[in-house]
Design an enzyme around this catalytic site. Structure first.
Site, PDB file in Angstrom:
ATOM      1  N   SER A   3      37.871  28.480 -25.991  1.00  0.00           N
ATOM      2  CA  SER A   3      36.667  27.758 -25.829  1.00  0.00           C
ATOM      3  C   SER A   3      35.866  28.501 -24.909  1.00  0.00           C
ATOM      4  O   SER A   3      36.091  29.318 -23.936  1.00  0.00           O
ATOM      5  CB  SER A   3      36.921  26.362 -25.078  1.00  0.00           C
ATOM      6  OG  SER A   3      35.921  25.673 -24.755  1.00  0.00           O
ATOM      7  N   TYR A  39      41.161  21.788 -18.409  1.00  0.00           N
ATOM      8  CA  TYR A  39      40.776  22.219 -19.833  1.00  0.00           C
ATOM      9  C   TYR A  39      40.293  23.614 -19.740  1.00  0.00           C
ATOM     10  O   TYR A  39      40.857  24.422 -20.624  1.00  0.00           O
ATOM     11  CB  TYR A  39      39.831  21.229 -20.360  1.00  0.00           C
ATOM     12  CG  TYR A  39      39.357  21.705 -21.716  1.00  0.00           C
ATOM     13  CD1 TYR A  39      40.270  21.373 -22.742  1.00  0.00           C
ATOM     14  CD2 TYR A  39      38.282  22.297 -22.019  1.00  0.00           C
ATOM     15  CE1 TYR A  39      39.749  21.764 -24.199  1.00  0.00           C
ATOM     16  CE2 TYR A  39      37.715  22.567 -23.242  1.00  0.00           C
ATOM     17  CZ  TYR A  39      38.316  22.460 -24.281  1.00  0.00           C
ATOM     18  OH  TYR A  39      38.129  22.765 -25.726  1.00  0.00           O
TER      19      TYR A  39
HETATM   20  P1  NAP Z   1      39.615  17.034 -32.197  1.00  0.00           P
HETATM   21  O1  NAP Z   1      38.514  16.649 -33.286  1.00  0.00           O
HETATM   22  O2  NAP Z   1      39.860  16.334 -30.900  1.00  0.00           O
HETATM   23  O3  NAP Z   1      40.876  17.204 -32.901  1.00  0.00           O
HETATM   24  C1  NAP Z   1      42.214  17.365 -32.241  1.00  0.00           C
HETATM   25  C2  NAP Z   1      43.172  17.931 -33.247  1.00  0.00           C
HETATM   26  O4  NAP Z   1      44.461  18.298 -32.439  1.00  0.00           O
HETATM   27  C3  NAP Z   1      43.736  16.742 -33.987  1.00  0.00           C
HETATM   28  O5  NAP Z   1      44.041  17.105 -35.291  1.00  0.00           O
HETATM   29  C4  NAP Z   1      44.766  16.064 -33.066  1.00  0.00           C
HETATM   30  O6  NAP Z   1      45.929  15.370 -34.113  1.00  0.00           O
HETATM   31  C5  NAP Z   1      45.661  17.374 -33.032  1.00  0.00           C
HETATM   32  N1  NAP Z   1      46.464  17.457 -31.652  1.00  0.00           N
HETATM   33  C6  NAP Z   1      46.014  16.767 -30.462  1.00  0.00           C
HETATM   34  N2  NAP Z   1      47.383  17.052 -29.628  1.00  0.00           N
HETATM   35  C7  NAP Z   1      48.315  17.221 -30.538  1.00  0.00           C
HETATM   36  C8  NAP Z   1      49.684  17.780 -30.288  1.00  0.00           C
HETATM   37  N3  NAP Z   1      50.226  17.889 -29.034  1.00  0.00           N
HETATM   38  N4  NAP Z   1      50.444  18.258 -31.360  1.00  0.00           N
HETATM   39  C9  NAP Z   1      49.802  18.576 -32.660  1.00  0.00           C
HETATM   40  N5  NAP Z   1      48.500  18.100 -32.939  1.00  0.00           N
HETATM   41  C10 NAP Z   1      47.866  17.451 -31.755  1.00  0.00           C
HETATM   42  O7  NAP Z   1      39.397  18.500 -31.522  1.00  0.00           O
HETATM   43  P2  NAP Z   1      38.203  19.645 -31.919  1.00  0.00           P
HETATM   44  O8  NAP Z   1      37.084  19.249 -31.497  1.00  0.00           O
HETATM   45  O9  NAP Z   1      38.535  19.909 -33.431  1.00  0.00           O
HETATM   46  O10 NAP Z   1      39.140  20.873 -31.292  1.00  0.00           O
HETATM   47  C11 NAP Z   1      40.102  21.869 -31.920  1.00  0.00           C
HETATM   48  C12 NAP Z   1      40.077  22.971 -30.887  1.00  0.00           C
HETATM   49  O11 NAP Z   1      38.949  23.607 -30.798  1.00  0.00           O
HETATM   50  C13 NAP Z   1      40.748  22.565 -29.518  1.00  0.00           C
HETATM   51  O12 NAP Z   1      41.877  23.763 -29.425  1.00  0.00           O
HETATM   52  C14 NAP Z   1      39.555  22.559 -28.740  1.00  0.00           C
HETATM   53  O13 NAP Z   1      39.797  22.876 -27.353  1.00  0.00           O
HETATM   54  C15 NAP Z   1      38.693  23.869 -29.288  1.00  0.00           C
HETATM   55  N6  NAP Z   1      37.204  23.567 -29.068  1.00  0.00           N
HETATM   56  C16 NAP Z   1      36.674  22.497 -29.300  1.00  0.00           C
HETATM   57  C17 NAP Z   1      35.098  22.330 -28.741  1.00  0.00           C
HETATM   58  C18 NAP Z   1      34.332  21.326 -29.417  1.00  0.00           C
HETATM   59  O14 NAP Z   1      33.151  21.273 -28.977  1.00  0.00           O
HETATM   60  N7  NAP Z   1      34.571  20.355 -29.862  1.00  0.00           N
HETATM   61  C19 NAP Z   1      34.700  23.414 -28.315  1.00  0.00           C
HETATM   62  C20 NAP Z   1      35.457  24.720 -27.927  1.00  0.00           C
HETATM   63  C21 NAP Z   1      36.725  24.876 -28.248  1.00  0.00           C
HETATM   64  P3  NAP Z   1      45.676  13.780 -34.502  1.00  0.00           P
HETATM   65  O15 NAP Z   1      44.390  13.845 -35.413  1.00  0.00           O
HETATM   66  O16 NAP Z   1      46.827  13.609 -35.041  1.00  0.00           O
HETATM   67  O17 NAP Z   1      45.204  13.235 -33.230  1.00  0.00           O
END
Ligand code: NAP
Length: 243
Positions: A138, A152
């Site tokens: 991130s 985080y």
């Molecule tokens: P999200 O929409 O909240 O989705 C999170 C995903 O992770 C879901 O599929 C969830 O499964 C799964 N998950 C959470 N804990 C888990 C565990 N212990 N074991 C297996 N699966 C798990 O998140 P996102 O925004 O797409 O983020 C994805 C990645 O991008 C993360 O690493 C996040 O830090 C990074 N990121 C996001 C952003 C942003 O602005 N969104 C920015 C920078 C980096 P369920 O559906 O079953 O809950």
């Protein structure tokens, strides 16, 4: 033989977009999730509707036994994994470091860091003729997330260091390890931090004046995973609109 990829946290957000994007490039995809079976099943159905191959597997990737079961399921259902996207991650409600408990900090670190180590270990031990790993870090690793979630941001700093160290460790095995660092992307994750409209609030501060989409992250992940990036390892792509 088609490539076989595991996308951890493939049921929603960036992971779901990446699963669908890779399926269109002929990867067989394991869509991992922790609790949202309905969304994971929707991703698999969408891939199958378009003629692709995918399975959904529940596993908490912060738990070693679950990770071992997840990889054994891939071995038995899809075949030997060739690519890995370490993507599953969480953030918790916005608070200052002065209020953080050990329980909270450990939950963030095991979910966001231990899981990447465990999945990398299982993947590398199977990538006998080379492979490719992309870690989703991130922009927070550079910015620190002060007043919101320094735990985080620190977990993502660890992923940046994992990327450097692991890429050097496995380069001679023809396994490439790269990293993407998204900025503010429209997903449900911000709601978990207590601010569902966070991207709208911060977008005037982003040089491109908008948030990013999960598809805009998926395409960079797919590039780094692919042979198009065959001489690229240990590197970072910032997908943050210039911030
Ligand atoms: P999200 O929409 O909240 O989705 C999170 C995903 O992770 C879901 O599929 C969830 O499964 C799964 N998950 C959470 N804990 C888990 C565990 N212990 N074991 C297996 N699966 C798990 O998140 P996102 O925004 O797409 O983020 C994805 C990645 O991008 C993360 O690493 C996040 O830090 C990074 N990121 C996001 C952003 C942003 O602005 N969104 C920015 C920078 C980096 P369920 O559906 O079953 O809950």
């Amino acid at each position: 033989m088609n490539p076989i990829v595991l996308v951890t946290g493939g049921s929603r957000g960036i992971g779901a977009a990446t699963s669908k994007y890779l399926a269109k490039q002929n990867y067989a995809v394991c869509v991992n999730y922790i609790s949202n079976k309905i969304e994971a099943t929707k991703v698999v159905s969408d891939i199958e509707k378009n003629g692709g191959r995918a399975i959904a597997v529940q596993a908490d990737v912060s738990k070693e036994d679950d990770v071992i079961r997840l990889f054994n399921t891939i071995d038995n259902s899809l075949g030997q994994i060739t690519h890995l996207v370490n993507n599953a991650g969480i953030l918790l409600p916005q608070i200052r470091v002065s209020e953080m408990t050990a329980e909270r900090i450990n939950k963030v670190l095991t979910t966001n860091v231990t899981s990447y180590f465990l999945c990398s270990r299982e993947a590398i031990n199977r990538m006998k003729s080379g492979g490719s790993i992309v870690n989703v870090s991130s922009a927070a690793s550079r910015l620190g997330s002060a007043g919101e979630y320094v735990d985080y941001a620190s977990s993502k700093g660890a992923i940046d260091t994992l990327t450097i160290g692991l890429s050097l460790e496995v380069a001679s095995q023809n396994i490439r390890v790269n990293c993407v660092r998204p900025g503010f992307i429209y997903t449900e994750m911000h709601g978990d931090g207590g601010e569902p409209d966070r991207v709208e609030r911060v977008k005037p501060l982003i040089p491109l004046q908008r948030g990013g989409t999960p598809d805009e992250v998926a395409s960079s992940i797919a590039f780094l995973l692919s042979n198009e990036a065959s001489f690229i390892t240990g590197t970072f792509v910032d997908i943050a609109g210039g911030k």
